[in-house]
Design an enzyme around this catalytic site. Structure first.
Site, short mmCIF file in Angstrom:
data_model
loop_
_atom_site.label_atom_id
_atom_site.label_comp_id
_atom_site.label_asym_id
_atom_site.label_seq_id
_atom_site.Cartn_x
_atom_site.Cartn_y
_atom_site.Cartn_z
N LYS A 112 0.82 -1.22 0.00
CA LYS A 112 0.00 0.00 0.00
C LYS A 112 0.85 1.26 0.00
O LYS A 112 0.47 2.25 -0.60
CB LYS A 112 -0.96 0.01 1.19
N LYS A 199 -9.23 -11.79 -10.18
CA LYS A 199 -10.21 -11.93 -9.10
C LYS A 199 -11.40 -11.01 -9.29
O LYS A 199 -11.26 -9.92 -9.84
CB LYS A 199 -9.56 -11.58 -7.75
N LYS A 202 -14.00 -4.90 -7.15
CA LYS A 202 -14.65 -3.64 -7.48
C LYS A 202 -13.67 -2.70 -8.16
O LYS A 202 -14.04 -1.96 -9.07
CB LYS A 202 -15.17 -3.01 -6.19
#
Ligand code: TRP
Length: 337
Positions: A112, A199, A202
């Site tokens: 991240k 996968k 969203k």
């Protein structure tokens, strides 16, 4: 009767819930309620570790609460993290039982922090992002969880929780914390129907996920246009798209349809339209029930908020007890409450 083992898991409040989230995690949470003493948290403190919008955070938190109840989580098992501020207090104490070096080596932190660096050169990386796993350890240990149902990506964080618990136990000279274990149930991996090599998610865009509350027509359309065979799969093997459709069918509990279509596949006369029809039917059935429950919950938001505040309040009592004992053991002062 023997006391049931304690299960704890948490989820960050982000918008829609898709079938990847549902079959990959939430359905398992729902089922675990039959066997264990379960507590599930919507972790809004965690959601502040990346750039966010306050209004959206509050909306997403309640939206997720509604979605979780609609998909089968009992409201009395649910809490909102910021309604149990002891998590943040225990996090501070745990910070002092956690090695800084170990935090910098966490895969999720590295991903991240470097990801945002690469995309926006001057992006802000908060200390909260580094500290995220310590707050997670507090979520888990504050309820003395025996088992934590998580995906493989969270195993490293769970290991850190165990290290913190151990270091604390050593320091205070008492086996105070149980060492939590991951509960790695076999869960289906749901892929995007538009691109079955990635996968369902969203972030990849609209066609890469199917909302569990979607209207019937939309679900049918998405399944109808699912990629089946692109001709790249060696003969005798099942293509990623067809594999994904079969696993959606299985995850939906349609074992008879699964068996008979699989027999067709093995005999070499499977018609993709039949497989798609069966999958669409199964998903529509699930989403219909969920959508109805969601509408009912939305019709009385006030009652729902009351209910979740009450359950968070009940769950908080347990957290308060732990923090009180921890402060005692750690040499801190306790105020009476
Ligand atoms: N880090 C978890 C995730 O990204 C969410 C989480 C926060 C969690 N606190 C937790 C999971 C405690 C299990 C237990 O999915």
């Amino acid at each position: 009767m023997e006391k049931r083992k304690q299960v704890l898991s948490c989820i960050q409040p982000t918008g829609d819930m898709h079938f990847g989230n549902y079959f990959g995690a939430i359905k398992n949470w729902v089922d675990l309620q039959n066997t264990y003493d379960c507590i599930y948290g919507v972790v809004d403190y965690h959601a502040m570790t990346m750039p966010y919008t306050p209004k959206k955070l509050r909306e997403n938190t309640w939206e997720l609460i509604i979605n979780l109840i609609a998909t089968g989580i009992k409201p009395e098992h649910l809490f909102i993290q910021s309604l149990v501020p002891e998590h943040a207090e225990l996090c501070w104490i745990f910070n002092c039982f956690c090695s800084y070096g170990q935090l910098t080596r966490m895969t999720q932190f590295k991903d991240k922090s470097s990801h945002s660096k690469a995309e926006h050169a001057d992006d802000f990386i908060s200390a909260g992002l580094l500290d995220y796993p310590v707050l997670q350890a507090a979520d888990i240990l504050i309820y003395r969880a025996d088992y934590v149902p998580v995906g493989k990506d969270q195993v490293q964080h769970l290991e850190l929780s165990r290290n913190i618990a151990q270091r604390f136990n050593n320091q205070v000279g008492k086996e105070y914390f149980v060492l939590p274990e991951p509960l790695l149930t076999e869960i289906p991996k749901v892929m995007s129907t538009a691109d079955p090599t990635r996968k369902m998610s969203k972030s990849a865009g609209e066609k890469h996920y199917i909302n569990v509350f979607a209207e019937e027509a939309r679900i049918r359309k998405q399944i109808r246009s699912a990629v089946t065979d692109t001709g790249e799969t060696p003969s005798g093997e099942m293509s990623p798209g067809v594999t994904n459709l079969f696993s959606l069918l299985k995850a939906s509990g349609k074992m008879d349809a699964h068996a008979s279509l699989m027999a067709d596949q093995e005999a070499g006369n499977l018609r993709y339209v039949d497989l798609k029809e069966a999958v669409a039917e199964a998903l529509v059935e699930i989403s219909q029930t969920f959508r109805e429950r969601k509408e009912a919950l939305k019709a009385d938001r006030k009652a729902l908020k009351q209910q979740i505040k009450a359950s968070s309040f009940e769950i908080r009592k347990r957290a308060q007890q732990t923090v009180k004992e921890v402060k005692e053991l750690a040499g801190l002062q306790n105020v009476r409450f």
